[in-house]
Write an enzyme that holds these catalytic residues in place. Structure first.
Site, PDB file in Angstrom:
ATOM      1  N   THR A 162      15.470  45.102  -3.255  1.00  0.00           N
ATOM      2  CA  THR A 162      16.476  44.971  -2.216  1.00  0.00           C
ATOM      3  C   THR A 162      17.093  43.577  -2.319  1.00  0.00           C
ATOM      4  O   THR A 162      16.348  42.631  -2.513  1.00  0.00           O
ATOM      5  CB  THR A 162      15.807  45.110  -0.831  1.00  0.00           C
ATOM      6  OG1 THR A 162      15.093  46.345  -0.815  1.00  0.00           O
ATOM      7  CG2 THR A 162      16.817  45.066   0.289  1.00  0.00           C
ATOM      8  N   GLU A 174      10.662  43.043 -13.018  1.00  0.00           N
ATOM      9  CA  GLU A 174      11.838  42.288 -13.433  1.00  0.00           C
ATOM     10  C   GLU A 174      11.542  41.451 -14.663  1.00  0.00           C
ATOM     11  O   GLU A 174      12.410  41.198 -15.487  1.00  0.00           O
ATOM     12  CB  GLU A 174      12.330  41.390 -12.305  1.00  0.00           C
ATOM     13  CG  GLU A 174      12.997  42.149 -11.165  1.00  0.00           C
ATOM     14  CD  GLU A 174      12.018  42.578 -10.101  1.00  0.00           C
ATOM     15  OE1 GLU A 174      10.795  42.435 -10.324  1.00  0.00           O
ATOM     16  OE2 GLU A 174      12.470  43.058  -9.041  1.00  0.00           O
ATOM     17  N   ARG A 233      19.485  36.789  -2.400  1.00  0.00           N
ATOM     18  CA  ARG A 233      18.577  37.047  -1.282  1.00  0.00           C
ATOM     19  C   ARG A 233      17.596  35.899  -1.142  1.00  0.00           C
ATOM     20  O   ARG A 233      17.277  35.224  -2.128  1.00  0.00           O
ATOM     21  CB  ARG A 233      17.854  38.368  -1.553  1.00  0.00           C
ATOM     22  CG  ARG A 233      16.545  38.542  -0.833  1.00  0.00           C
ATOM     23  CD  ARG A 233      15.869  39.870  -1.176  1.00  0.00           C
ATOM     24  NE  ARG A 233      14.448  39.777  -0.841  1.00  0.00           N
ATOM     25  CZ  ARG A 233      13.562  40.750  -1.040  1.00  0.00           C
ATOM     26  NH1 ARG A 233      13.930  41.904  -1.569  1.00  0.00           N
ATOM     27  NH2 ARG A 233      12.302  40.579  -0.719  1.00  0.00           N
ATOM     28  N   ASN A 259       9.487  52.092  -0.460  1.00  0.00           N
ATOM     29  CA  ASN A 259      10.119  51.116   0.425  1.00  0.00           C
ATOM     30  C   ASN A 259      11.552  50.813   0.039  1.00  0.00           C
ATOM     31  O   ASN A 259      12.384  50.548   0.886  1.00  0.00           O
ATOM     32  CB  ASN A 259       9.300  49.826   0.433  1.00  0.00           C
ATOM     33  CG  ASN A 259       9.743  48.900   1.526  1.00  0.00           C
ATOM     34  OD1 ASN A 259       9.847  49.287   2.683  1.00  0.00           O
ATOM     35  ND2 ASN A 259      10.056  47.670   1.171  1.00  0.00           N
TER      36      ASN A 259
END
Lengths: 341, 1223
Positions: free
Chosen positions: B31, B64, B114, B1029
């Site tokens: 996210t 990642e 973020r 999630n």
């Protein structure tokens, strides 16, 4: 096959090689299945039923699960990828009809179970456009509403038939349940309202009780030859009285069942349980047995025997009526040995 | 050229371009960047081609770090390659990013910027992540809006191909990545015009090839490394001009003009703000507003942040500039200033020193932080910054947007300032996630944005809970492009889609005078007013709001839409907002319904059409509201709540967290446990009701309840005296418990209404089988009584853990206090019953390491958290480190405990004489401790204590209490040390909890190592078979044939068999459980895992909203998973080897149903059937094959087949269901 015997029959305006036709069942859910039935010698195939309610349900449940939980959480705005297109609705069915028509030479009879007035006509038209040779209206209706009269139920059938008749030009058959107060009257009205054929009878799945878990569950039992007698009786009664073709379904398992059906007056006899149980190659056996039986007894054609044992043509017409039941009971009581009481 | 105008968000706009101009894309969810990868995967599965007519290759990676490694490899072999990420994901990419830049490799990574987790995790937007990448040598291009996110994706790619330096293309997480705005979509021709094929071929030519071999990636020594590092300088020097050139070409092609730095404002501005990211848009708007008022102000938008071009900055700044405020959306604690500030100061001081500054003298420069974690940045704040520049002694550094009452860095601002023009219509909608409000609003702005000449913008705010999540939609409509990158302050239209919100939040906070208020009310037009709380009534009267009322829930129910009131409310909005003429609006809504729902089938379209028509006929104006005499607002939390909860937590619950001052918050991220009990959410329309007459007290409902709202106790009859009216109890059904009364109660205000309890209840009324011992009934009629019952119940004594009952079965476990309660998990969650069970069995002595994911969010997201404390004040100590390191994090906890126990034992030895000299009799108040002769020495007793069961634990607690009593008065460092460590002498357990994304993928390396360590840790894998999630992306736990995001075409490989891998060690306890298949086996496995003095791994089937099932049937699906053989239940206990037994025990029987019967009850499998039936059939057959093969292996294991597992596959059992087993 011995050329001397003519097994052909005519049903819903279609010329069929013989009266053995697979009825609506999972066997026709794939092109491969339909091909196999043709290879096994089926003279036509009634496709599995397109259920409007199922289409509606699939579509609503797809929508439900695609949106359920979505747009609720910043990290998970949805839980599934959203494809460009879905195969919901009648498309899969129609495509199969189209493919089947292109792939096999035998007749393809569509089958439809609608749920709404619009649905019946809408889908009937689509099935015709997809190329079906004829259409069977599978009016699977269990009248559970205590405020619904017998007349209401009858009207429901007739309305569906009339609506569809107006919209499509291919031959129509109506598949009925046996639960009419006046079956003969009902058959007559259907025939006069545009039904080219009547298919007797629909087998309803009867639920069963699971005593372990105190639950009511679906219970699928394949038919046996005993079940033949109900449609046999009614076709025998209706033959010659009601101007329609007859398809006999329920309880057809052997060539003898086929013979009985034809002699009662059926244009075709339909089978599914037997094929599900023993495989589609049973069609070949049954047709061969049929031919052998006819050869042995020197029948020339199916047309010759059709309706030969209908109520109008048997020596004792009362055998088909209620009086027959009374007499059966009395015959037990009159048994001199007393053993059968 | 005619380009389409589309409504889209930053993620899609970026991904659209990135997909078109790349060949290989490595993806991993995080996210707010996940949607970019999802789009790429989806388009690829739809065979959409890129600019060169070929379908890009999409590869999901395990992390990642893996994605960046794969990208590095793909780049080195010559593919145009990209990836998408954010936050911690970017941090994991840093090592490869250094390499990629060091090798001057052309690529663009697209980042939805973020926050980085510090005192807490945050999924929201700021620049902390990209600022951490400054030293990697990547260029950085910042997009400030959705339009720019699209445009800069292209500009960055063109520039990197020309300049060879890799680019980070950055947009603000959520604010830009998730804002839906109207943008002009680039055409393929535009992209072709910008991307030079020759540079693409040059990129390819630089790649590794055995046909022209070279070596890249050498190791260098002190002799040359430094020089080599300097060798690339020229590329960085050249890059700003290259970017400028590309931007010029872009302008020629498309028309939009960009520069490395863009200035907006007065040509003779004296005060200038320098900023990058979405706040630049708000500053742009504010500057124009202030300029119109005659102020000499301006803003420099930094677009190319790296390489930082001093020249271009100086060219952008007006010569008249005398004061500059630099705004940074990041924090570098302890630095001389945040990064942008430092760059500006450096540039200016150098320029002034060299005489090249346009303004001659050094302007005053101050630096400020703003907007961390998506904190609002409004025109009011922007104005305050300009004002500060006029102050005699401006604060430096400063913060804006918060109230800092500790270090007093924050600037004051006038929160009432509103500069939005009247021409912009603003609407706020309060909805529930489940009611479809956001989806409808996205539809509405699409209608306006794409079907009319007007502009529209949508931004959506979600709360932190999953079940019953509140959503707030902020919609703007206007004749001009909308630059307002902040929430609506003054709305002309407010819609309250759930009446209950009136009681809980100030829904009218942002209503403008004379605004329209649309209420979905269950009370009808006539009675709605009297149910609105007094304060809201007064606000309505004061502001003169025009009220419209509809009972949308009734309408939806009649039509068959259930709780989805979206289309109804959307129609009402268009009917009364005047945004479009009503008839036109209705036609367009129907058109949009056709487009949105058409592919899901006619029935859905029909139903929504019906909703449109019904909405219009059921909407009424409430003409004369009446006086403000409504009910008072109930308190947010009970008065009896702890002070922190009343003063801080309650403010967050009430939606006033933004106003909390710095001093209100803990300095180190430490918060009290057990706070969900103070947040009564009243979500459920129906709650379970107990019938003691039928109940067999089996405890199944208590066990499965995901939110711990059903609880049972056995108590002395006397304690029930004075029970509130209607409080029910029954004779207990335990042989051991004499005349204790059994009672089962429901927390009606905390229940989410999932009805899992009813589904598992085996007790049916013999005269009416539809009625069970637990049945759902409407909440409202039982609410008040239920509250009283619950409070009384909580005060009843707990059954002592150390009494005669053994807590090794479901029935007895129900009597254990849950120490995980009322979490924010989805209604009917399949994970939380396991978590709660662990908390019941061991929670009073557990330390929990929780991987990031669903369990860390419902377990640790403020305002309130579910990990609780028992009546003795004990409870699980919980923490979350990261996603990727959870096993290691938990191991570290174990290492500490082991070390501390060892040291404590050493100290006990050293202090033995002094401890014993103090006497051995315990004080009378320690009830549990009765020293026997054999443990007359307290030290020996403690060291040798048998702590295997609850009695042993209790006795050890008593010993430790006695030890501490004796140590209290002792002098000396060792005694003090032992006192500080004494508590660890009571056996503690470490639980390492996480989902499959962690255990199978990103954390697998660590998990493997930790299992191999042999240390006494317990791993609980909550296996939902997707990254739940982040919205259901495939993991290696995803099964063959299932559709998931990142596996849009259906997963092609079988689920990884994590349990079997772990078993290979031989010394790891492994269990696979499914509560719905066997709750007894689940309890048993957890007890064995905890008791095993070594590593334990429990893999728990967790049904999930991402499976596309009716959550009430979750346990039934678990059972079907077992019955199909897909999810065999087993336990592998290394201890059994010592007993000469087979360590592997298969706890489920041979498959009874075919895999497809289990699978096709779930949307994740059914979907493929609906999109690609042939493929679905083929995958189903492969899946069945895989089930058969695995089952065969497990059967062999159970028989103690000595052959290695790898050789034992094949030979599917005849009864395993296969292709022909269809019924």
């Amino acid at each position: 096959m011995n050329g001397a015997i003519d097994l052909s029959t005519r049903y819903l305006g279609l010329d069929l090689a013989h009266p053995v036709v697979p009825s609506a069942s999972p066997l026709s859910q794939s092109l491969d299945g339909i091909r196999r039935m043709e290879d096994a010698g089926a003279s036509a195939v009634v496709m599995y039923s397109l259920f409007e309610e199922q289409i509606t349900h699939e579509s609503l449940s797809l929508d439900h699960y695609m949106t359920y939980g979505s747009e609720s959480n910043a990290e998970a705005l949805s839980y599934f990828p959203e494809p460009e297109a879905y195969n919901v609705g009648p498309d899969g069915y129609l495509e199969l009809v189209r493919e089947a028509k292109a792939a096999v030479d035998i007749s393809i009879i569509g089958s439809l179970n609608g749920a709404s007035p619009g649905g019946w006509t809408h889908y009937a038209k689509m099935i015709q456009e997809a190329g079906a040779d004829a259409l069977e209206l599978n009016i699977y209706h269990v009248a559970t509403d205590p405020t619904m009269t017998g007349e209401d139920v009858e009207r429901l059938y007739l309305d569906v038939l009339r609506d569809v008749r107006e919209m499509v030009s291919i031959p129509l058959a109506v598949k009925l349940s046996p639960y009419f107060s006046s079956m003969a009257y009902m058959a007559q009205r259907l025939a006069r309202s545009g039904a080219d054929g009547l298919v007797l009878f629909n087998r309803f799945y009867q639920p069963d009780f699971d005593l372990e878990n105190l639950e009511v569950g679906p219970h699928l039992v394949l038919s046996d030859s005993d079940e033949l007698r109900l449609p046999l009786r009614w076709i025998a009664i209706l033959y010659g009285r009601v101007q329609a073709d007859f398809g006999l379904t329920s309880g057809v398992h052997t060539h003898l069942d086929v013979l009985k059906g034809v002699m009662a007056g059926a244009n075709v006899t339909m089978l599914a349980s037997e094929l599900l149980k023993s495989g589609v190659w049973r069609i070949t056996d049954i047709v061969e047995d049929l031919e052998a039986w006819m050869t042995e007894r020197e029948y020339a054609s199916i047309a010759q025997m059709r309706g030969s044992m209908s109520q109008q043509h048997v020596g004792d017409p009362a055998a088909f009526e209620r009086a027959n039941y009374m007499r059966t009971l009395q015959s037990f009581r009159l048994d001199p040995t007393g053993l059968m009481v | 050229m005619k380009r389409p105008w589309v409504m889209t968000d930053g993620n899609e706009a970026t991904a659209y371009v990135a997909y078109k101009i790349n060949e290989v894309v490595a993806i991993y969810p995080i996210t707010p960047a996940s949607p970019m990868g999802e789009f790429a995967d989806l388009w690829s599965s739809c065979k959409d081609a890129n600019l060169w007519g070929t379908v890009p290759l999409i590869q999901e990676m395990q992390a990642e770090s893996g994605a960046s490694g794969a990208v590095h490899g793909a780049l080195q072999t010559g593919a145009l390659t990209t990836t998408f990420t954010a936050s911690q994901g970017l941090l994991l990419m840093l090592p490869n990013m250094y390499k990629i830049a060091g090798e001057l490799t052309s690529t663009v990574f697209h980042v939805a910027a973020r926050s980085i987790a510090a005192q807490a995790l945050s999924i929201f937007g700021d620049h902390s992540d990209v600022m951490a990448a400054r030293s990697t040598g990547w260029a950085m291009l910042f997009a400030n809006s959705v339009q720019e996110a699209q445009d800069f994706a292209l500009i960055a790619q063109a520039a990197t191909l020309e300049g060879r330096v890799p680019f980070l293309h950055v947009m603000d997480g959520f604010r830009t990545s998730h804002e839906v705005a109207k943008i002009e979509r680039l055409a393929d021709e535009d992209m072709r015009a910008l991307i030079d094929d020759a540079s693409v071929r040059a990129h390819r030519a630089r790649a590794l090839s055995p046909d022209r071999p070279f070596i890249r990636g050498t190791a260098q020594n002190p002799d040359v490394f430094f020089q080599a590092r300097e060798s690339a300088n020229a590329y960085y020097d050249a890059l700003p001009a290259i970017v400028e050139g590309v931007m010029r070409r872009f302008e020629d092609q498309v028309g939009r003009s960009y520069h490395p730095f863009d200035y907006v404002g007065a040509p003779d501005a004296e005060r200038v703000v320098v900023v990058m990211g979405s706040a630049a848009e708000t500053l742009d708007e504010t500057v124009r507003h202030l300029q119109a008022g005659g102020e000499k102000v301006g803003v420099v938008k930094v677009r190319l942040f790296r390489p930082f071009s001093r020249k271009h900055l100086l060219e952008a700044l007006p010569a008249t500039t005398r004061a500059i405020a630099v705004l940074d959306r990041t924090k570098e604690p302890g630095s001389a200033g945040e990064p942008l500030y430092q760059d500006i100061v450096t540039t200016l001081s150098e320029a002034v020193a060299h005489g090249s500054a346009p303004m001659g003298a050094m302007p005053r420069v101050i630096g400020g932080r703003y907007g961390l974690s998506s904190k609002e940045f409004t025109p009011a704040m922007a104005s305050a910054v300009f004002q500060e520049l006029d102050a005699a002694a401006p604060k430096n550094p400063f913060t804006i947007g918060i109230r800092d009452d500790v270090t007093h860095l924050s600037l004051e601002y006038d929160s009432e300032l509103d500069i939005e023009p009247e021409s912009v219509k603003r609407a706020i909608f309060w909805g529930l996630g489940s009611d479809g409000t956001v989806g409808a609003n996205k539809n509405s702005i699409k209608i306006i944005g794409e079907e009319t000449d007007g502009f529209a913008q949508g931004y959506f705010v979600y709360d932190s809970k999953k079940a019953g999540a509140r959503t707030i939609s902020h919609l703007r409509f206007g004749p001009d492009p909308i630059r307002s990158t902040y929430l609506i302050r003054r709305a002309n239209f407010v819609a309250v889609h759930q009446f209950g919100f009136f009681e809980r939040v100030d829904v009218l906070e942002n209503a403008a005078p004379g605004a329209t208020l649309l209420i979905n009310s269950p009370y009808g037009t006539a009675h709605t007013w009297e149910h609105i709380p007094r304060t809201a009534q007064q606000r309505i009267l004061d502001l003169g709001l025009e009220i419209y009322v509809i009972n949308a829930h009734d309408v939806a129910r009649e039509i068959g839409l259930g709780s989805r009131i979206n289309t109804i409310m959307q129609t009402c909005f268009f009917a009364i907002s005047g945004v479009l003429p009503k008839d036109e609006a209705v036609a367009r809504i129907k058109d949009a319904i056709g487009k949105t729902y058409g592919k899901r089938g006619e029935a859905v379209v029909r139903m929504n059409f019906a909703a449109v028509d019904a909405a219009l006929s059921h909407l009424h104006r409430l003409e004369s509201p009446g006086p403000a005499e409504g009910p008072a607002m109930p308190p947010v939390v009970p008065d009896a709540a702890p002070e922190f909860v009343r003063t801080v937590t309650a403010e967050m619950i009430a939606g006033r967290g933004d106003a909390l001052a710095v001093s209100a918050l803990p300095v180190d991220g430490t918060y009290p446990s057990a706070t969900t009990r103070f947040e009564k959410r009243n979500l459920a329309q129906e709650v379970p009701v107990w019938d003691p007459e039928i109940c067999i007290q089996c405890g199944k409902c208590v066990l499965v309840c995901p939110h711990a709202v059903i609880r049972a106790k056995v108590v002395e009859p006397a304690t029930l005296e004075g029970a509130p009216d209607g409080f029910q109890s029954a004779e207990n059904r335990w042989r051991e418990l004499d005349d204790l009364r059994y009672t089962l109660q429901v927390a009606v205000e905390d229940c989410t209404g999932c009805s899992l309890c009813v589904e598992v209840c085996p007790a049916k009324d013999k005269s009416r089988v539809g009625h069970k011992a637990i049945d759902m009934a409407p909440q409202l009629p039982v609410k008040e009584q239920g509250k009283r019952h619950w409070e009384f119940f909580l005060d009843l004594p707990e059954y002592p853990r150390s009494n005669s009952l053994r807590f090794n079965n479901v029935k007895n476990v129900q009597l254990l206090e849950p120490l995980f309660e009322f979490s924010g998990a989805c209604s009917g969650c399949g994970e939380t019953p396991y978590v709660k069970l662990v908390s019941q069995l061991f929670g009073d002595r557990s330390v929990v390491a929780n991987a990031t994911g669903c369990s860390s969010i419902y377990g640790g997201n403020l305002p309130t958290t579910p990990w609780a404390v028992n009546h003795e004040g004990r409870g699980p100590a919980w923490s979350n480190s990261l996603f990727e390191d959870n096993a290691e994090f938990g191991l570290g906890m174990r290492l500490t405990l082991d070390k501390q126990v060892q040291y404590a034992h050493e100290l006990l030895g050293r202090l033995r004489a002094r401890i014993s000299a103090d006497g051995i009799r315990p004080p009378v108040d320690v009830e549990q401790y009765e020293p026997s002769d054999s443990e007359s020495d307290l030290v020996n007793a403690i060291v040798q204590a048998d702590q295997r069961d609850e009695g042993g634990i209790a006795a050890q607690r008593a010993r430790v209490a006695e030890l501490k009593r004796r140590l209290q008065g002792m002098d000396g460092a060792e005694a003090k040390d032992l006192l500080s460590l004494a508590d660890v002498l009571v056996r503690r357990n470490v639980w390492i909890v996480g989902g499959d994304g962690w255990a199978y993928d990103i954390g697998y390396g660590g998990l493997d190592h930790v299992l191999a360590s042999g240390r006494n840790i317990n791993v609980l894998v909550l296996d939902t078979e997707v990254y739940s999630n982040t919205g259901g992306q495939a993991s290696k736990a995803t099964s063959l044939g299932a559709v998931a995001k990142f596996a849009a075409g259906g997963k092609r490989t079988p689920k990884k068999d994590l349990g079997r891998i772990a078993m290979q060690y031989g010394y790891v306890y492994v269990a696979q459980v499914a509560m719905g298949a066997s709750d007894a086996q689940t309890v048993r496995a957890l007890l064995e895992a905890e008791s095993y003095d070594g590593p334990s791994l429990v893999i728990a089937y967790s049904h999930c909203i991402a499976h596309g099932i009716d959550m009430a049937k979750g346990m039934e699906q678990q059972k079907n998973a077992m019955l199909s053989g897909y999810w065999p239940l087993y336990r592998f206990d290394p201890r059994l080897v010592d007993e000469g037994k087979n360590p592997f025990q298969l706890d489920s029987r041979a498959p009874k149903i075919p895999f497809r019967e289990y699978a096709l009850a779930e949307n994740r499998y059914r979907m493929l059937k609906q999109t690609n039936p042939d493929e679905a059939d083929s995958l189903m057959a492969q899946a069945q094959q895989s089930v058969n093969e695995r089952w065969a292996v497990y059967e062999r294991l159970a028989k103690g087949d000595p052959r290695p597992l790898a050789d034992a596959s094949g030979n599917a059992p005849a009864n395993a269901g296969g292709e022909g087993a269809e019924r």
